[in-house]
Structure formats: C-alpha cells, structure tokens
Design a protein around this motif. Structure first.
Motif, PDB file in Angstrom:
ATOM      1  N   UNK A 361       0.785  -1.236   0.000  1.00  0.00           N
ATOM      2  CA  UNK A 361       0.000   0.000   0.000  1.00  0.00           C
ATOM      3  C   UNK A 361       0.816   1.285   0.000  1.00  0.00           C
ATOM      4  N   UNK A 362       1.932   1.315   0.638  1.00  0.00           N
ATOM      5  CA  UNK A 362       2.703   2.561   0.649  1.00  0.00           C
ATOM      6  C   UNK A 362       3.880   2.510  -0.317  1.00  0.00           C
ATOM      7  N   UNK A 363       3.840   1.542  -1.218  1.00  0.00           N
ATOM      8  CA  UNK A 363       4.956   1.387  -2.156  1.00  0.00           C
ATOM      9  C   UNK A 363       4.954   2.510  -3.175  1.00  0.00           C
ATOM     10  N   UNK A 364       6.102   2.722  -3.748  1.00  0.00           N
ATOM     11  CA  UNK A 364       6.259   3.792  -4.726  1.00  0.00           C
ATOM     12  C   UNK A 364       5.295   3.605  -5.905  1.00  0.00           C
ATOM     13  N   UNK A 537      10.965  -3.814   1.093  1.00  0.00           N
ATOM     14  CA  UNK A 537      11.514  -3.211  -0.117  1.00  0.00           C
ATOM     15  C   UNK A 537      10.490  -2.387  -0.862  1.00  0.00           C
ATOM     16  N   UNK A 540       6.704   1.866   2.110  1.00  0.00           N
ATOM     17  CA  UNK A 540       7.423   3.066   2.518  1.00  0.00           C
ATOM     18  C   UNK A 540       8.620   2.676   3.385  1.00  0.00           C
ATOM     19  N   UNK A 541       9.689   3.451   3.296  1.00  0.00           N
ATOM     20  CA  UNK A 541      10.857   3.148   4.121  1.00  0.00           C
ATOM     21  C   UNK A 541      10.494   3.207   5.604  1.00  0.00           C
ATOM     22  N   UNK A 543      10.646   4.233   9.477  1.00  0.00           N
ATOM     23  CA  UNK A 543      10.930   5.541  10.078  1.00  0.00           C
ATOM     24  C   UNK A 543      12.392   5.733  10.443  1.00  0.00           C
ATOM     25  N   UNK A 546      14.453   6.536   7.478  1.00  0.00           N
ATOM     26  CA  UNK A 546      14.237   7.908   7.035  1.00  0.00           C
ATOM     27  C   UNK A 546      15.039   8.871   7.896  1.00  0.00           C
TER      28      UNK A 546
ATOM     29  N   UNK B 225      11.610   0.383  -8.075  1.00  0.00           N
ATOM     30  CA  UNK B 225      10.467   0.213  -7.176  1.00  0.00           C
ATOM     31  C   UNK B 225      10.687   0.826  -5.808  1.00  0.00           C
ATOM     32  N   UNK B 227      11.553   3.697  -3.026  1.00  0.00           N
ATOM     33  CA  UNK B 227      11.468   5.128  -2.781  1.00  0.00           C
ATOM     34  C   UNK B 227      12.870   5.735  -2.742  1.00  0.00           C
ATOM     35  N   UNK B 229      15.653   8.004  -1.385  1.00  0.00           N
ATOM     36  CA  UNK B 229      15.916   8.483  -0.018  1.00  0.00           C
ATOM     37  C   UNK B 229      16.856   9.668  -0.106  1.00  0.00           C
ATOM     38  N   UNK B 337       9.709  12.059   3.931  1.00  0.00           N
ATOM     39  CA  UNK B 337      10.484  12.225   2.696  1.00  0.00           C
ATOM     40  C   UNK B 337       9.891  11.550   1.470  1.00  0.00           C
ATOM     41  N   UNK B 338       8.603  11.305   1.453  1.00  0.00           N
ATOM     42  CA  UNK B 338       8.011  10.809   0.216  1.00  0.00           C
ATOM     43  C   UNK B 338       6.524  11.176   0.178  1.00  0.00           C
ATOM     44  N   UNK B 344      -1.351   6.097   4.469  1.00  0.00           N
ATOM     45  CA  UNK B 344      -0.096   6.238   5.219  1.00  0.00           C
ATOM     46  C   UNK B 344      -0.195   7.378   6.229  1.00  0.00           C
ATOM     47  N   UNK B 352       2.184   7.197  15.928  1.00  0.00           N
ATOM     48  CA  UNK B 352       2.716   8.253  16.798  1.00  0.00           C
ATOM     49  C   UNK B 352       1.678   8.734  17.826  1.00  0.00           C
ATOM     50  N   UNK B 361      -4.176  -2.012   5.525  1.00  0.00           N
ATOM     51  CA  UNK B 361      -4.764  -1.040   4.601  1.00  0.00           C
ATOM     52  C   UNK B 361      -6.204  -1.346   4.177  1.00  0.00           C
ATOM     53  N   UNK B 491      11.000   6.393  15.732  1.00  0.00           N
ATOM     54  CA  UNK B 491      12.140   6.662  14.856  1.00  0.00           C
ATOM     55  C   UNK B 491      13.459   6.743  15.644  1.00  0.00           C
TER      56      UNK B 491
END
Lengths: 557, 557
Positions: A361-364, A537, A540-541, A543, A546, B225, B227, B229, B337-338, B344, B352, B361, B491
């Motif tokens: 779902x949060x993939x690029x 992979x 989304x990366x 936290x 990031x 594929x 993101x 960074x 950063x994306x 998301x 948080x 999802x 994080x």
C-alpha cells in the motif's frame, strides 16, 4: 483561588480526623441548631432533594464538590437564596462532615415535576452529547461524564437533578452578576452563556431523564474489527449465459447517465503536472500506467498494461477513465462485498487484470498510480456524479450474441493486431499488441470477462482509431473473445462447477462449454503468482531509515 | 480480402520454393524487362528510395507488406501514378521474389529534403506517440511501433521515410476516391482522415527524423520500485529550541490563509450520512474516531482518542479538521520524505499519536476512517486550497515562551481536567480526560510535540468551551506540556543525541534538558507496540472466502 484547588485533599484529611461526631452530623441534618435549620427540611434526610423547595438532590454527590459548594456559599463566592445565609454559620469541620454524610447517601431517580418552561429533551440530548462546536459549545458529557454522573470535585453530577434547581443554576451561570474569579466556574459560565434560554430548557429536560445512580461509563466494547461477510443466496447451477445481468447493467447505467446532475470531466493537459516530488510521482504513475510491463515479474504476471483497457493512459472517456476513482472511493463493491479504498480497487487490477500480485500500500508504484489518478481528476468535486465511468454498455440485442459470427468479426477486424490465436504480438520481450486470451492475458477475475464490459469497450474503441462495429458485431466478437481460455480466477473454489456458481451472478461464459467444445475455466487451479516483493523493499521506508537518511551527511555540515 | 490475409504465409511458402531465380530478380531491379522498368530507376539498387522521384525507401521493409502493396497495385485496390502501371506486368512469383529482395536490403537514414509544406516536428512527435483521443486518433506508434519501424505485413515502416512520398500517401488515405474494402486500409484512412493537412505535415516532419534501422523497442527497463531516499544535511547539534521553525511554520500558514482562492468548507450534517453499507462504514468510522479506545490493545497503545486533538470528531475548523485530508493526499511530507496516501497519513496517527500499530490497509477500521473523512469533506473540489487545516499557528512572541510561567497556567487552567500529574483521568478503563504526557499519552513522534502545533491548538480550543488564554499563555503552557516525558519516538536512532539531530529541524524540546532537570526523550528505546493483527483477520477477506460467503446458502434456493 488556591484554597479551592486543595480542598478535596483537605476534606479527606479532616474526615479522617473525625472532627465532628456522627451524632452532631445527624443533628445538623435532621434537627438543625439555633442558627442552622435542618438540612432535611429542604434536601430530605438522605439528600434526595425536593421540588417544592427547589432543593437539589445532593445524595451521593462528590464530597469534595459538596464541601466546595458550602465553602463558596460561606465565603460569598457562590450565591443561593437559602444557602448563602446558612453556610456562614457552619464551621469548616461541620462542612466537611456534612459533605461526607451526603456523599455517602444513595441517590434515587425522582419523578420531578416538569419545569415551568418545558424543553425538548431530544434537542437537549444532542447538546449534552455533541455540544455545538460552531459556537464553541462543548458537550456537557465531556466534563460531567457520559452519564452526567459528575467528575471529581469540580464537575458536579447533573444526571436526574431537580429541574427548577438546574434551571435556576444554569441561569445564574449564564447571567452572572459579576464574572467568577474561579476559572472552572468561569468556564461553565462561558459555556452556559452561549446557550439560549430555550437550549438551557432543552438540556434540563434531558438531564431529568438520566439516572443519577448510573455512575461513570466504564469499559469499552472492543470494536468488531472483522468485515461482515453477508450470506448471499446463489441460484441453481445454470448452463446458459446470464444475459439478464448484462441488460440490468445497461439499464442501471442509462439511468445514471440520464441524471441531470451528471458531472462531465476534462482532465488537465500533461504540461500541468506540477514540478517537485508530487509531480515526479504523478509522472512515474503515468509511466507505469502506460509501460506496465516494467513491473513484469514483480507485480505483473501477464503481457498486459493498464492502458490496454484504459486507453489514452486512463484519460479516454469511453474506455474506463480513471479520473473518477479517487472521487468515487471508498465505495462498496459487490465484487468483494465490502467498501473498498482506491488502494484495494487498484490492488484488484493487479490481482485480476494483470494476473499478478499487488504492490504494497505505501509502495512507490501504488502511491504513484494513486497520485496519477488523482491528478487526472483535478477539480472534480468530491460529491460529483461523474459519468461516463467504466465502459459504456449496450442493450442486449433481441437476437442473442453469437460465437460463430463473432469468430468472423474477429478474423476480419481484430486478428491483424491481436493475432488469429488471440495471443497478441511481441517483439522479443516487448509487447506490441496485447493478448486477448491465453496464458498471458487477463485472468477470469478481470472485469473484461463480463460480456457487457467487453462489448461496451469494443463498440466504442475497437478497432483502434476506427471503432465502426455495429452493436451486434461488438456483442458477437465480445462473446467470441470471452469464450476462450485464460488464466484461472484467483477466487477459484476447487472446481469449475463451484466457481461457476459464483460467476453466474454476472454475464459471462465461465463454467459453460464453448462452441469450441471446451469448458471455460476448466484449466485447474491458479498458477503461482510472482512472489510479492517483501514489504520492506516495496512499501514506505521504515521511520528509522528515514531519520538516518536525513542525517546521512553527518553532523559537521 | 481473404487472399491478403494469408499473404505473409504464402510469400514464405513461395520464397522457399525459389520460383524466381536470383538472376531474374537482379535483372528486374537493375535493368527491367520490356514491360517493366528497372526498380532501381526510382527506388535505387538497394531500395533506398529517391526524393527526386518521390520514391519511398523500401529497403528492409517487411516482405509481406511489400508483396501486398505490389498485389494491390496489380489488382487495382491500391493506386500509385507509377506503380499502378508497372505492377500488373509482374507475375505473382516475381512479386514474391522482389518483395523478398528488397526486404533483405538494409535501410539507411537519408537526408531527405524538407517537404513542400514544412511541418512542426515537435507537434508531430506528440501525435506520433500520444495521438489525440479527443478526436479518436490513436498514436501512430500504437500500430507502427514505438520507433515507427513497422509491425508485420500490415503496418509498414514509416520511420525515416521520404517526405514527399509520405505526404502523398497520407493525403491519398485521408481523401480517398472511394472507401477501401480492406478493413486495415479503412482503419488507416479513418485515422488519416481525422488529421488536418497541417497535422499530417507535422507527422511527416517528425517521421523523417526517425532512424529506419532502429527496429522495434525490445526490453523494458524494469521500474525502480524503491522510494528515493534524499540525503538531507543536518546541522550541528544545538542545545536550544528551534523557534525559527515555529515562526516559519506560522508565516507559511499566514501566506496560505491570505490566498484569495482559499476554499472554506462546511461539513454536512450527520443526518446526511447515507443508508447502506457505505453509510454504515462512515458511521463506524465516526464511532472509532470518537471512541478510539475501542481499539486499545489492537491498534492503540495509549489512552488517547482521535477526537482529543481533532475536536468535534474532526469537524472543528480550529482543531485539525480532517475533511481536507482526502483532497490533499497523496501529498509529499517532509516528515517521511516521500508522497503519502491517506492510508499512510492515517497509519502515522496510529504509530505516533496513538503510540500503537496501524491497522492493515484494507481493514474495516482503516477503510471506515477513510470513509468518514471523505464524507466529512463532501463537495470539496479535488483541487481546492482548503483552509484552515491543521492547527492555526501563533507568531513566536518576542519574549520567548517560558516553562515556569507555563507551569502556573497549567495549574490554574488545565490541571482540573488533565490532572496535576498530566496523566488525565480514568474511571476504571474508561478515559474521561486524556493524558497530556506520561506513558499513556502521545509519543514523541506525534504532531503535538511540535510547539507551534500545541500552542495553536491550545490557543484556539483550550480550556474546552472557554478558550480565553492569551497568545503568551498558550505558548507558555504548550512549552510546559511539551517539556515532559512521553513514550519514545519509534524513529529512535539508538541515542537521545542522534535522535535529537533528527528532531532539531522542528520546534520542540526533544533531547534538551527541561527546567525540571530531565533530558527530554532520555527514556530508552521504544517499548514494544501491540502486536499487529494478522493481515488475514484485519484486512479485506480473501477472494475465495468471499466467493464462499456468496454461496453460503447452498445452490438450492
């Protein structure tokens, strides 16, 4: 002001020292003294209150609150016709003892008489639980508790309180002679002051219905986290195409198209894609939409691209334009019996039309596709009835579509590009014309297996650039194309017959024997799909990654 | 028509029988016969064509196409000033042999003279690759190949073709004397007929730039594929609050608020929630939004509810209203950063603000929350600049906010509800007033740790129902509240110092020593979160389960 803040603790301290004997308290309550009339005269012996005397029910109220009120009457920071003359006669010890006594009594719901100005309890309930934020009025419940049971020494119980008293108290707070120096009272005064006299009457009418003994709400019922799975009746196993489903789909669509409120959309031109990371992702999404084969072996299992069915990269009005999707979703889909997000809708494309595995779902890739769709719909109001959407259906002809006629149409008008074998055309690993059936085409779960969708798509778009087929030809060739084998539906239930039972809600050939002699879908269980990319992979990366990326240059510059 | 369809196969068959000797072909090409002039006269000995003769480059074209063209000239279904008189003199064997000969020659990019009517190659490129679907014009590339290299026997190579010839051919197709009976030619005629003479010139201008030897595109570069960074420089470790960040946030917001195009939204009233499964989910989403503790132990790790910060269930304009989120997202966030989807973004709240674990999802909870947010925004155009959003910031005062003054404000105006210890108030397991710090409050990653967010929220909303604090008081108490310990940021980078480096981009106290003597965030690694619900339980049901549900009643009714 400070003395009030520490009162609850102080009260407990004094109680434990038993400074006033129990008999003295009883005397104060039932008989009174020379200077103090008996509490029971107005409040009753157990503090249940009295409508005749407009005396509130104080039984079971918080001891700290009761003591605070008596101190207020005593020192003049609170006013009451009766209590302001009585309280100054009480010693601090007596106040503490009386507060403790009445706090220890049990409240009882009373059948208080209707107030002079009757209110609307339903409107009062709405204010009690919801407030009116347009006027900065919080709900009563947010401070006095969900049951109006009172919270601590500051927020009194208001449930089941005597109506004349509450009416008077709200009026005092709303229209004070001078602002209170006590911030908590000032707060209540601010709230009460925003209520109209009518609203105050409404709240009073609701409060009297509440049980003063209900106490606080405790315990939440955990939410039911699982999607409901409605039981759907299925008909007997039929051995013919469900043309009624196709006709129903057509009629429903005609009705929608006739809605005068229909919103017609023109997508923005490509040069309007913004610069920056959002624009970059929109462009990437469009690239994936056209060159979907870039995902072959990761998320795509066949030779299809999104733009094969959604022509003009999803921007063609007659070919399932994708601009309305972010407006329409979340949306209920009978396909999977629950409300779907844009993500789940897109995931379905990967599962069925691409015969593959959806990206995370949060993939690029997924966010890029969503971003591109959203951008195509720039300017559509969120409640717009956007048409056309999907494919534009045709009425089912009286003379039913025919496989053999369809084969002729196919040979003459489709085979040049898609091949006589329906497998399309590739140069090396590059797909030039997409396959319409066979192992590298969309699987049985894709929308295009629905005959009305295939016919509608063909009628309005095929052959590419010269869509001149008659309705009958479009139906015939749709039937021919959709009467060929293709990859198994991932919803495969273990046998063609069982799976057919599921399919026969719609207009398709699954489980039926085609004129070529083959049973449609009788090709065994679904083959393994490309292994999903590990979430680490593709999504989304993390936290921490990031955070690390942001510090990659070290701390020295 | 049928004979043409089988020509490619036929040509190969005849070739293999070598019906025309090689010398005869050479003679035809270079010398001609009594009735047939030498091909080379116009096309050149290797078929490179000639601008003087308006003769197309036929070297390396598909043999089936060339044979089909000659047969067309021979039988009158195709017309060319020169070829229509020559082709009838060729035998079928000679046609086959000549087609094979020229197909075997190598094309070469020529420096053709500019056409009589010069076109705009850039506009031509756009048509070539994109078509114009508003007029049902597909891209040239979709049939002739991405490099214009030609596809099979039907779609000729058009890359690098002699301009006068292509110009004439497009004109013939666009303005035919009579419609072609050949559906493939009719298709091209239909497309060419939609092009204006200017557009045809544009396409010609582009085609001449293409390399006729490029051949088909083969191989896709798989999509990246992952993101990106970006590396972000971080400053030196600072030991003071970054007030500049707060002031910048304020100024940016002021700029946005001053935009005359700002869209002011009023959410629909609750009675407008529709009936049916979508409405049910919207109601469920609103319930979760208010009674978020129903998710405690599954997705929620602390004592917070969404509505604690998003007052009025997310519908209060000054308290981070949630109606704009589905309009604003997908949106780039510097926080991670994306570009983020609504999912998301919501997942971040769980990670948080709720110090928990995001639902899957497609889970009921997540889709319900998205549905409710979307419904609250009913009617907002997708490109609206919706304000206010988030919290309404205050300018940073010249006299900087002060912890000690904040402690006094807190004691007088906040402690009644949130407790002198900041831990809020519970009755049993029911939260009455949310904790502002401590182990059951939002963690360091929540937005409210940003001082400008906390101050903006407090100024416009607190105390509930009587938000009368001065700007300075709001700043002071925000600083006091955000200078207390709370759960670690997920994080976490292993040390307070490293994590501070990440935090100091914003306005907060993380990693600094509070006046109470504690280093903010120095509480070790994050504690374990509630284990995520297995995807199988929380996300959408599996397709096969859905299919089974639809058949639960058996086939008999």
């Amino acid at each position: 002001m400070i003395h009030r803040k520490i009162l609850p603790g102080l009260a407990l301290l004094l109680l434990s020292s038993a400074a006033v004997a129990e008999t003295d308290v009883t005397t104060l309550v039932t008989e009174g003294t020379d200077t103090v009339p008996a509490c029971a005269t107005c409040h009753g012996e157990t503090g249940l209150g009295s409508a005749d005397m407009s005396a509130p029910m104080i039984a079971g109220m918080d001891a700290g609150f009761l003591a605070g009120a008596l101190h207020g009457f005593a020192d003049g920071t609170r006013y009451g016709d009766t209590m302001s003359s009585i309280a100054p006669e009480l010693s601090a010890d007596e106040i503490t003892a009386l507060a403790a006594f009445f706090a220890g009594q049990k409240a009882e719901k009373q059948d208080w008489p209707a107030p002079e100005t009757p209110g609307d309890a339903v409107a009062g309930e709405a204010l009690f639980h919801g407030g009116d934020w347009s006027r900065e009025i919080p709900s009563c419940a947010s401070c006095h508790g969900q049951n109006g049971e009172g919270v601590g020494a500051v927020f009194p119980r208001i449930a089941g309180q005597e109506t004349a008293y509450v009416t008077l108290r709200l009026e005092q707070l709303a229209e004070p002679e001078q602002p209170s120096a006590d911030p908590d009272k000032a707060l209540m005064a601010a709230v009460a002051g925003k209520l109209t006299p009518e609203e105050r009457a409404n709240v009073v009418a609701y409060l009297v219905t509440l049980d003063p003994n209900a106490g606080p709400v405790t315990g939440y019922v955990p939410a039911d986290l699982v999607w409901a799975m409605p039981e759907m009746k299925s008909g007997a196993l039929k051995d013919e195409i469900n043309w009624d489903a196709a006709q129903t789909a057509y009629e429903k669509q005609q009705k929608r198209l006739a809605n005068p409120a229909v919103y017609t959309h023109t997508p923005p031109s490509l040069d309007k894609i913004p610069e920056g990371p959002e624009g970059d992702l929109i462009r990437f999404g469009r690239d994936i939409f056209i060159n979907t084969q870039k995902l072959r072996g990761t998320y795509v299992g066949n030779d299809m691209s999104c733009t094969n069915c959604h022509l003009d990269a999803g921007a063609k009005a007659t070919a399932a334009p994708i601009w309305a999707t972010p407006v329409d979703f979340p949306q209920y889909r009978s396909k999977n019996l629950h409300v779907n997000t844009v993500y789940e809708r897109l995931a379905g494309c990967f599962t069925y039309s691409m015969d593959g595995t959806p990206p995370a779902p949060n993939s690029k890739v997924m966010v890029a596709l969503e971003s591109y769709m959203k951008w195509l719909g720039t300017g559509i109001p969120s409640d717009a009835i956007v048409e056309p959407r999907g494919y534009i259906y045709l009425p089912v002809p009286e003379e039913k579509p025919d496989y053999t006629r369809g084969a002729t149409v196919y040979a003459e008008r489709c085979a040049t590009c898609h091949g006589t074998d329906g497998l399309g055309r590739k140069e090396g690993d590059h797909v030039i014309f997409p396959p319409l059936w066979g192992p590298k085409s969309f699987n049985w779960g894709a929308g295009m297996h629905d005959l009305e969708k295939a016919a509608g798509f063909i009628k309005h778009n095929m052959p590419l650039g010269n869509a001149d087929l008659s309705d009958a030809e479009a139906w015939d060739v749709a039937l021919y194309i959709d009467s060929q084998q293709r990859p198994q539906d991932p919803r495969w239930l273990g046998s063609v017959e069982d799976t057919r039972r599921f399919f026969q809600r719609g207009s398709n050939t699954y489980g039926l024997t085609s004129p070529s002699g083959e049973v449609m879908g009788d090709i065994g269980a679904p083959l393994a799909k490309p292994a999903p990319i590990p979430a680490s992979e593709s999504a989304a990366p993390k936290p921490t990654d990031l955070a690390k990326a942001q510090m990659a240059k070290g701390s020295s510059n």
